[in-house]
Design a protein around this motif. Structure first.
Motif, PDB file in Angstrom:
ATOM      1  N   THR A 116       0.829  -1.201   0.000  1.00 23.18           N
ATOM      2  CA  THR A 116       0.000   0.000   0.000  1.00 23.18           C
ATOM      3  C   THR A 116       0.869   1.258   0.000  1.00 23.18           C
ATOM      4  OG1 THR A 116      -0.128  -0.076   2.423  1.00 23.18           O
ATOM      5  CG2 THR A 116      -1.931  -1.100   1.172  1.00 23.18           C
ATOM      6  N   PRO A 163       2.334   3.261  -5.069  1.00 20.25           N
ATOM      7  CA  PRO A 163       1.136   3.559  -5.865  1.00 20.25           C
ATOM      8  C   PRO A 163       0.969   2.662  -7.086  1.00 20.25           C
ATOM      9  CG  PRO A 163       2.299   5.581  -5.266  1.00 20.25           C
ATOM     10  CD  PRO A 163       3.196   4.442  -4.890  1.00 20.25           C
ATOM     11  N   SER A 165       1.614  -0.573  -7.250  1.00 21.95           N
ATOM     12  CA  SER A 165       1.422  -1.990  -6.934  1.00 21.95           C
ATOM     13  C   SER A 165       0.092  -2.488  -7.502  1.00 21.95           C
ATOM     14  CB  SER A 165       1.457  -2.220  -5.425  1.00 21.95           C
ATOM     15  OG  SER A 165       0.252  -1.759  -4.810  1.00 21.95           O
ATOM     16  N   MET A 184      -2.846  -1.537  -5.253  1.00 20.08           N
ATOM     17  CA  MET A 184      -3.288  -0.161  -5.374  1.00 20.08           C
ATOM     18  C   MET A 184      -4.025   0.064  -6.693  1.00 20.08           C
ATOM     19  SD  MET A 184      -2.629   1.120  -2.510  1.00 20.08           S
ATOM     20  CE  MET A 184      -2.837   2.883  -2.760  1.00 20.08           C
ATOM     21  N   ARG A 185      -3.632  -0.646  -7.720  1.00 23.66           N
ATOM     22  CA  ARG A 185      -4.368  -0.586  -8.989  1.00 23.66           C
ATOM     23  C   ARG A 185      -5.794  -1.093  -8.789  1.00 23.66           C
ATOM     24  NH1 ARG A 185      -4.863  -4.526 -12.749  1.00 23.66           N
ATOM     25  NH2 ARG A 185      -3.160  -5.729 -11.800  1.00 23.66           N
ATOM     26  N   ASN A 219      -7.387  -1.043  -5.934  1.00 23.43           N
ATOM     27  CA  ASN A 219      -8.068  -0.048  -5.102  1.00 23.43           C
ATOM     28  C   ASN A 219      -8.596   1.127  -5.924  1.00 23.43           C
ATOM     29  OD1 ASN A 219      -7.942  -1.280  -2.593  1.00 23.43           O
ATOM     30  ND2 ASN A 219      -5.970  -0.379  -2.055  1.00 23.43           N
ATOM     31  N   ARG A 220      -7.882   1.479  -6.986  1.00 21.79           N
ATOM     32  CA  ARG A 220      -8.303   2.620  -7.811  1.00 21.79           C
ATOM     33  C   ARG A 220      -9.419   2.259  -8.791  1.00 21.79           C
ATOM     34  NH1 ARG A 220      -2.628   3.538  -7.801  1.00 21.79           N
ATOM     35  NH2 ARG A 220      -2.412   2.456  -9.792  1.00 21.79           N
ATOM     36  N   LYS A 276      -5.104   4.302   6.785  1.00 20.14           N
ATOM     37  CA  LYS A 276      -4.584   5.584   6.284  1.00 20.14           C
ATOM     38  C   LYS A 276      -5.070   6.739   7.138  1.00 20.14           C
ATOM     39  CE  LYS A 276      -4.475   8.488   2.121  1.00 20.14           C
ATOM     40  NZ  LYS A 276      -4.945   8.626   0.719  1.00 20.14           N
ATOM     41  N   THR A 332     -11.321   0.142   0.212  1.00 19.03           N
ATOM     42  CA  THR A 332      -9.868   0.256   0.084  1.00 19.03           C
ATOM     43  C   THR A 332      -9.228  -0.930   0.772  1.00 19.03           C
ATOM     44  OG1 THR A 332     -10.036   2.676   0.118  1.00 19.03           O
ATOM     45  CG2 THR A 332      -7.862   1.716   0.498  1.00 19.03           C
ATOM     46  N   ASP A 392      -6.308  -3.451   2.174  1.00 27.27           N
ATOM     47  CA  ASP A 392      -5.010  -3.363   2.845  1.00 27.27           C
ATOM     48  C   ASP A 392      -4.641  -4.772   3.294  1.00 27.27           C
ATOM     49  OD1 ASP A 392      -3.083  -3.148   5.074  1.00 27.27           O
ATOM     50  OD2 ASP A 392      -3.381  -0.990   4.864  1.00 27.27           O
TER      51      ASP A 392
END
Length: 322
Positions: free
Chosen positions: A54, A57, A59, A62-63, A65-66, A106, A148, A150
């Motif tokens: 995490t 950006p 990873s 994270m892809r 998550n977006r 976060k 999100t 984690d």
């Protein structure tokens, strides 16, 4: 190994990963070139970090998550395996382990950025666990709500498993690998004895052993309140998140140590039992046949152990020497 321990060469390798270091201890016949293995071990943990971090950006996590809700996202096989395991532990623990806590992590300042009061307020709203929000098929995942992810409660353990798999791929069936205290033992030591692993005492200002665990072909992980925390109005809050509240655990054991076949399992279950606490956690551990050691800190600061499972009850954990 056919050779005696005095005929073998000891290797202790290590390298950087996930903000800490990995280690690998094993013995081979003299003349073994450890450099290709060192490179393979480093590549194994870097692959885990590249897929599940995490803090990066770019990873794969994270892809994901977006990605938009309802959009199928192709993910690598290793990331998919960890997501599946995380969801399984989440279901079995009644949501005590939840990989959908990225917003809360976060918000409270345990991720790459600083804590945010506005984000904390948002994280404290009613939540649904990841196993209700994710759909997983072979090679792909999609989200049915804004979530999100984690994997910090399980990815490090999986990294340890990848270290063990790498040793085995090089024909090494006896060794001890770890990342920052999460450990996995392969076989026995060259002298025929199990690998000795310290269970850390839950103390903030020093590293000391509470007890010593003997392991063969098993992994161990610990979740505790004494290494990473935030201070809120003079109160210390653990980095372990309570999925029921979207906030750090208000009350918990000082630490929970779990022994399991894989380090990813041990890692996830240590977090789940930490969240559940001694009463609910030990009851669930007994029901599922888990091996767990709860260390409970009293009002006077004294630590009391509560053992669950045959491994701990049969005396394979010895008190550490002072």
């Amino acid at each position: 190994m056919s050779k005696t321990s005095t005929d073998l060469t000891r290797h202790a390798l290590n390298g950087p990963t996930m903000g800490t270091r990995w280690t690998a201890l094993f013995h081979t016949a003299p003349g073994f070139d450890a450099e290709p293995l060192r490179a393979a071990l480093q590549a194994a943990v870097e692959e885990v970090d590249a897929q599940m971090s995490t803090w990066k950006p770019e990873s794969d996590l994270m892809r994901l998550n977006r990605a938009a809700m309802g959009e199928w996202v192709e993910v690598p096989a290793r990331l998919l395996a960890v997501i599946r395991l995380g969801l399984a532990i989440g279901r079995a623990s009644g949501g005590a382990f939840d990989i959908a806590m990225g917003d809360a992590v976060k918000a409270w300042g345990f991720g790459p950025g600083a804590a945010s009061a506005e984000a904390i307020r948002a994280a404290l709203t009613a939540r649904r666990p990841a196993h209700e929000l994710l759909e997983v098929e072979e090679g792909r995942v999609r989200k049915h709500a804004a979530v999100t992810l984690d994997l910090n409660g399980i990815a490090k353990g999986y990294g340890v498993d990848r270290l063990a798999e790498t040793l085995l791929a090089f024909g090494i069936t006896s060794g001890l690998v770890g990342i920052d205290g999460e450990m996995r033992a392969l076989g026995l030591r060259p002298d025929g004895e199990p690998w000795a692993i310290a269970v850390e005492a839950p103390e903030q200002h020093r590293r000391a052993a509470h007890s010593v665990l003997e392991l063969q072909d098993a992994a161990v992980a610990t979740s505790g309140d004494y290494r990473h925390w935030v201070d809120v109005q003079g109160r210390r809050l653990s980095h372990t998140m309570d999925p029921r509240r979207g906030a750090p655990l208000a009350q918990s054991p000082a630490s929970v140590t779990v022994v399991a076949p894989s380090c990813a399992e041990a890692d996830g279950w240590a977090t789940a039992l930490m969240v559940l606490g001694e009463a609910q956690g030990s009851a669930l551990a007994e029901r599922l046949g888990l091996h767990a050691l709860f260390l409970l800190r009293g009002a006077d600061g004294q630590v009391t152990p509560r053992a669950v499972g045959e491994l701990f009850d049969t005396g394979k954990v010895a008190a550490a020497a002072e």
